[in-house]
Design a protein around this motif. Structure first.
Motif, PDB file in Angstrom:
ATOM      1  N   LEU B  34       0.865  -1.175   0.000  1.00  0.00           N
ATOM      2  CA  LEU B  34       0.000   0.000   0.000  1.00  0.00           C
ATOM      3  C   LEU B  34       0.904   1.227   0.000  1.00  0.00           C
ATOM      4  CD1 LEU B  34      -2.554  -1.071   2.761  1.00  0.00           C
ATOM      5  CD2 LEU B  34      -2.962  -0.968   0.309  1.00  0.00           C
ATOM      6  N   HIS B  90     -11.617  -7.527   3.625  1.00  0.00           N
ATOM      7  CA  HIS B  90     -10.371  -6.746   3.643  1.00  0.00           C
ATOM      8  C   HIS B  90     -10.487  -5.488   2.785  1.00  0.00           C
ATOM      9  CE1 HIS B  90      -7.918 -10.494   4.980  1.00  0.00           C
ATOM     10  NE2 HIS B  90      -8.502  -9.877   5.993  1.00  0.00           N
ATOM     11  N   GLN B  91      -9.771  -4.465   3.242  1.00  0.00           N
ATOM     12  CA  GLN B  91     -10.006  -3.118   2.711  1.00  0.00           C
ATOM     13  C   GLN B  91      -9.801  -3.013   1.211  1.00  0.00           C
ATOM     14  OE1 GLN B  91      -7.025  -3.749   4.235  1.00  0.00           O
ATOM     15  NE2 GLN B  91      -5.701  -3.203   2.518  1.00  0.00           N
ATOM     16  N   ASP B  92      -8.858  -3.786   0.690  1.00  0.00           N
ATOM     17  CA  ASP B  92      -8.533  -3.653  -0.729  1.00  0.00           C
ATOM     18  C   ASP B  92      -9.641  -4.224  -1.625  1.00  0.00           C
ATOM     19  OD1 ASP B  92      -7.704  -5.936   0.586  1.00  0.00           O
ATOM     20  OD2 ASP B  92      -6.003  -6.324  -0.722  1.00  0.00           O
TER      21      ASP B  92
END
Ligand code: ZN
Lengths: 262, 303
Positions: B34, B90-92
């Protein structure tokens, strides 16, 4: 992917503290020549003689992702003097002193989990029977800073004050005792969701004794990790152990029991 | 559109869909950390265009990503988008959810994943913002599914039925995969990482390995993993399974001997895994997390 990823290219496990023979000559000056450490020396060692050598084996990852819980082991298996007192420091932490440990009889290793706010030398200082401090250090690179001040991924899990013990028979005939204490170990530097600082509350006193007598008493500061696991390498196998802990709010935790085998 | 080699403006993902199979498009994420240079675009997403409608797979890492993804899809097809399947929390993969909700689209997700998003979403968002910068995450909020599903579901896109299948407790409490039978293409989400070390903190290694065996038996010709390039070779799944087995065995054996994780981490990672993207970080994190897990529940036997 999980969170908190940042770039780094160094290879895993590439460099841990390497063991040098106990007889390796020490030196009188700080190998890192750190001004922060000079101040700590003045404050914490009161003019005592300090020597930098390799007389203990300090085990800590050299590169750390989860700075809120970093395992550290101090191994004295080849230490050629009596270990009278142990002090552990993370000198770039908001609270550089992590712990002072007063052994009441010989043990071969002690370890627990600490917080690192940012990259720092981690130093173990061992006082021998003549009052000389032997200092061993290792630089630890913290990839994701904030182990003392960011919300803590390890704080949940264990119930507050819950103490668990486990015993491992080691190949050398002795045993390793692990004591885990459920405690959030609030540093006082973390801000909660509402924007308020979570007040400091951490275990500041810990003592362990068994049927052979006292083992160690410890004074701890806010750089110890949440739900810490303390471990000791002992020549004997324990049948009954008493753990006493007290936190900064004055809450006491006591456990009497026989450590369960793994 | 003339793309130069210039670095993308913060906030502009430069999303381009690739037609991986007829009617099946992929937005390939970067095999990277990230970073401010990628805005968190490290996972793969995609969409399937049927005769009547379009299904999107994964919502992307930010509000901006989801908006730009919708634009890119609309530039590719004029058929209406009906829903997004969010493979896990999950954030992605999930932070673009609110954009889909605002557009009146169905958001399909496992309720276990939705619960994890409620629990961890804000903390995750703070971390992502710290790492990639607010220029990317501005306006991003944590969303929730409109259609939580706990059973396999088939979605009719006109000329083709697309299957959404459920895998619980392996990689996370609730992972969804999307299978397009017409092209034998499988969107496997993060059940499959290609060339990148799998992340284990929300899962169970043995359950996950069993799920990889299941996926291996399915009749897919190409597999779009959650991270990394297209999988056409089934040995990628075996390699992942081997890594997971190695990881669990190393920590379980070490834990049972009474080691400190500091001692466990002294042992080298076998050569077979040192080339995986992210191994240096994820291996250490996994060892520490498995130690904490085994403090709560006994480790499996040392094989
Ligand atoms: Zn992912």
């Amino acid at each position: 992917m999980f969170f908190r990823l940042i770039a780094c290219s160094a290879l895993m496990a590439a460099g841990f503290a390497t063991f040098a023979p106990a007889g390796a000559a020490g030196q009188a000056t700080d190998p890192f020549d750190s001004p922060v450490w000079r101040d700590i020396l003045e404050m914490e060692f009161d003019g005592a003689e300090v020597v930098y050598d390799q007389s203990i084996y300090l085990v800590v990852p050299d590169q750390v992702e989860e700075a809120f819980s970093v395992p550290v082991v101090m191994n004295f298996a080849h230490t050629p003097y009596t270990v009278a007192e142990i002090a552990l420091f993370a000198e770039n932490n908001p609270f550089p002193i992590v712990a002072r440990i007063y052994p009441q009889r010989g043990f071969k290793a002690v370890g627990f989990d600490i917080r690192l706010e940012r990259s720092t030398p981690v130093r173990a200082a061992i006082m021998d029977g003549d009052g000389v401090w032997h200092v061993v250090q290792k630089q630890v690179l913290v990839m994701t800073p904030g182990g003392c001040s960011a919300p803590d991924g390890a704080a949940g899990g264990a119930a507050m004050g819950k103490i668990a013990m486990r015993q491992f028979v080691r190949t050398n005939g002795g045993s390793r005792l692990k004591v885990r204490i459920g405690h959030p170990m609030h540093t006082g530097l973390v801000v909660d969701d509402a924007g308020d600082a979570i007040p400091a509350q951490y275990i500041e006193r810990l003592s362990v004794r068994d049927e052979f007598g006292g083992l160690a008493s410890m004074v701890l500061w806010a750089s110890v990790a949440a739900n810490p696991v303390f471990m000791f390498d002992l020549p004997e196998t324990q049948q009954s152990v008493r753990v006493t802990a007290e936190d900064t709010d004055g809450t006491a935790f006591i456990l009497d029991g026989k450590p369960s085998a793994m | 559109m003339a793309l130069s080699a210039a670095v993308a403006q913060a906030g502009d993902y430069g999303l381009a869909p690739f037609e991986t199979a007829p009617g099946v498009y992929t937005f390939w994420g970067e095999q990277a950390d990230l970073l401010p240079s990628n805005g968190g675009n490290i996972a793969n997403a995609g969409f399937i265009v049927g005769a009547k409608s379009v299904l999107v797979i994964d919502a992307g890492p930010t509000r901006r990503y989801a908006e730009q993804m919708l634009d890119a899809i609309r530039a590719t097809t004029d058929r209406p988008i009906i829903a997004v399947v969010v493979t896990h929390h999950h954030q992605d993969h999930s932070f673009g959810i609110p954009v889909f909700v605002e557009h009146g689209l169905d958001v399909i997700m496992h309720p276990g994943a939705a619960a994890m998003l409620v629990r961890d979403g804000d903390i995750l968002l703070n971390f992502v913002t710290e790492l990639v910068g607010a220029a990317w995450t501005d306006g991003t909020t944590i969303g929730a599914p409109t259609h939580p599903i706990t059973e396999a579901t088939s979605i009719d896109l006109g000329d083709r039925d697309v299957d959404v299948e459920i895998f619980e407790g392996g990689h996370t409490p609730g992972d969804l995969v999307v299978y397009d039978g017409a092209t034998k293409t499988l969107f496997a989400g993060d059940l499959v990482f290609n060339g990148r070390v799998p992340t284990v903190p929300h899962g169970d290694v043995q359950t996950w390995r069993g799920q990889l065996v299941t996926l291996d038996k399915w009749d897919w010709r190409r597999l779009i993993p959650g991270h990394g390039p297209l999988v056409a070779d089934r040995t990628v799944l075996d390699g992942m399974s081997d890594y997971l087995a190695f990881l669990e065995a190393r920590v379980a054996c070490s834990y049972r001997m009474g080691d400190s994780p500091a001692e466990t981490l002294m042992a080298e990672v076998p050569d077979a895994y040192t080339g995986l993207f992210g191994i240096d970080r994820e291996y250490q994190r996994a060892v520490l997390q498995l130690f904490r897990k085994y403090d709560e529940t006994a480790p499996p036997p040392c094989p």
